[in-house]
Scaffold this motif. Structure first.
Motif, mmCIF file in Angstrom:
data_model
loop_
_atom_site.group_PDB
_atom_site.id
_atom_site.type_symbol
_atom_site.label_atom_id
_atom_site.label_comp_id
_atom_site.label_asym_id
_atom_site.label_seq_id
_atom_site.Cartn_x
_atom_site.Cartn_y
_atom_site.Cartn_z
ATOM 1 N N GLU A 130 -111.039 -62.457 -25.395
ATOM 2 C CA GLU A 130 -110.252 -63.523 -26.003
ATOM 3 C C GLU A 130 -110.491 -63.567 -27.509
ATOM 4 O OE1 GLU A 130 -111.240 -67.074 -23.888
ATOM 5 O OE2 GLU A 130 -110.093 -66.499 -22.108
ATOM 6 N N LEU A 131 -109.631 -64.306 -28.196
ATOM 7 C CA LEU A 131 -109.727 -64.399 -29.653
ATOM 8 C C LEU A 131 -111.098 -64.894 -30.099
ATOM 9 C CD1 LEU A 131 -108.389 -64.215 -32.436
ATOM 10 C CD2 LEU A 131 -107.525 -66.542 -32.088
ATOM 11 N N ALA A 132 -111.671 -65.842 -29.363
ATOM 12 C CA ALA A 132 -112.975 -66.391 -29.741
ATOM 13 C C ALA A 132 -114.046 -65.307 -29.767
ATOM 14 C CB ALA A 132 -113.369 -67.500 -28.766
ATOM 15 N N ALA A 133 -113.966 -64.344 -28.851
ATOM 16 C CA ALA A 133 -114.948 -63.257 -28.809
ATOM 17 C C ALA A 133 -114.647 -62.196 -29.869
ATOM 18 C CB ALA A 133 -114.965 -62.620 -27.427
ATOM 19 N N ILE A 134 -113.382 -61.940 -30.115
ATOM 20 C CA ILE A 134 -112.988 -60.916 -31.083
ATOM 21 C C ILE A 134 -113.310 -61.355 -32.503
ATOM 22 C CG2 ILE A 134 -110.970 -59.767 -32.100
ATOM 23 C CD1 ILE A 134 -109.817 -59.675 -29.237
ATOM 24 N N GLY A 135 -112.991 -62.598 -32.810
ATOM 25 C CA GLY A 135 -113.365 -63.183 -34.088
ATOM 26 C C GLY A 135 -112.678 -62.556 -35.284
#
Length: 284
Positions: A124-129
């Motif tokens: 997810e975006l939160a992990a990709i950053g």
């Protein structure tokens, strides 16, 4: 496998449906995520798909599972592994090293103009950053129509729209439709699908689980037609033959014919040439 069937697609009643090579395989006998198969797909102009996981340094690696031991001879979370550490590993299927995103960028330069590579984002975006998004922009912003980025996280797809506006985008709402159907029936599913395809991500392609498409059609809901009316393409995933050498059994033939009648733009499969061959035998 004969050379007559390339696994690129099927034409039925004037409509062309691409066959997408799931996880870079033309056949389940092929090794998983092979650079050699990807290069062949690029040469032929095939539609291919791979999974991407974020690395510790903000780059990506072509793997499906979150842990290295899932598909390689390494161990530990992929998001904690460096590029150098991953380069020293080997996939359990095939024994080749994992493909890094930097490798993808180089290989894409050789792709046929009609080749399409799907990045199925597993984080997810939160992990990709921010670092991960910067990496995608640096290596793939100029890839144009050669890449479509898909995922379940709509926040990530929205970030792709903002940071990489020239790339194609895909969404996959399939997982939630079971609960939506139980709560409100097919009318609720239709409403939710329309909200997604007209939503802020502005997807080019909608990925939908093929049994859902058939169940909806039996109830009078043409989900592919809804997407087409909105100018969206549809990928029906993932249709695999139980016995690729033998072709369709009776049930598979019935289901595949029903699916083709709905005019999907693409069908995901691990057996693309075998599926093309089986359909040729069925259609006569």
């Amino acid at each position: 496998m004969t050379s007559e069937f390339s696994g690129l697609g099927i034409t039925h009643r004037g409509h062309f449906t691409r066959l997408k090579w799931h996880r870079l395989r033309r056949s389940l006998s092929d090794p998983l995520f092979s650079a050699e198969i990807m290069a062949e797909g690029f040469r032929l102009g095939a539609s291919t798909e791979l999974d991407l996981r974020i690395r510790a340094d903000g780059g990506f690696v072509v793997l499906h599972d979150a842990e290295l031991e899932g598909e390689t001879d390494g161990c530990g979370p992929i998001r904690e592994a460096s590029a150098d550490a991953i380069r020293g590993l080997h996939l359990k299927s095939g024994g080749h090293p994992p493909i890094l995103s930097e490798d993808l960028a180089t290989m894409l330069q050789t792709a046929h103009p009609e080749a399409l590579l799907q990045f199925d984002m597993k984080d997810e975006l939160a992990a990709i950053g921010p670092r991960g998004m910067d990496h995608l922009v640096h290596y793939f912003a100029d890839a144009g129509s050669s890449i479509i980025i898909s995922g379940h996280d709509l926040d990530l797809i929205l970030a792709v729209k903002e940071r990489l506006p020239d790339l194609k985008r895909g969404i996959d709402p399939s997982d939630k439709f079971g609960d939506i159907y139980k709560a409100g029936g097919w009318s609720a599913v239709e409403k939710d699908l329309l909200a997604d395809i007209h939503g802020p991500t502005e997807p080019d392609t909608v990925y939908l689980y093929w049994p859902i498409l058939l169940d909806a059609a039996k109830a009078g809901l043409d989900m592919i037609g809804l997407c087409h009316d909105a100018g969206k393409l549809v990928d029906a995933w993932t249709f695999n033959l139980r016995n690729p050498d033998a072709g369709f059994d009776e049930g598979e033939a019935r289901d595949f014919a029903a699916l083709m009648a709905l005019k999907p733009d693409q069908i995901t499969t691990d057996e693309a040439p075998a599926t093309e061959r089986a359909w040729a035998g069925l259609a006569g």
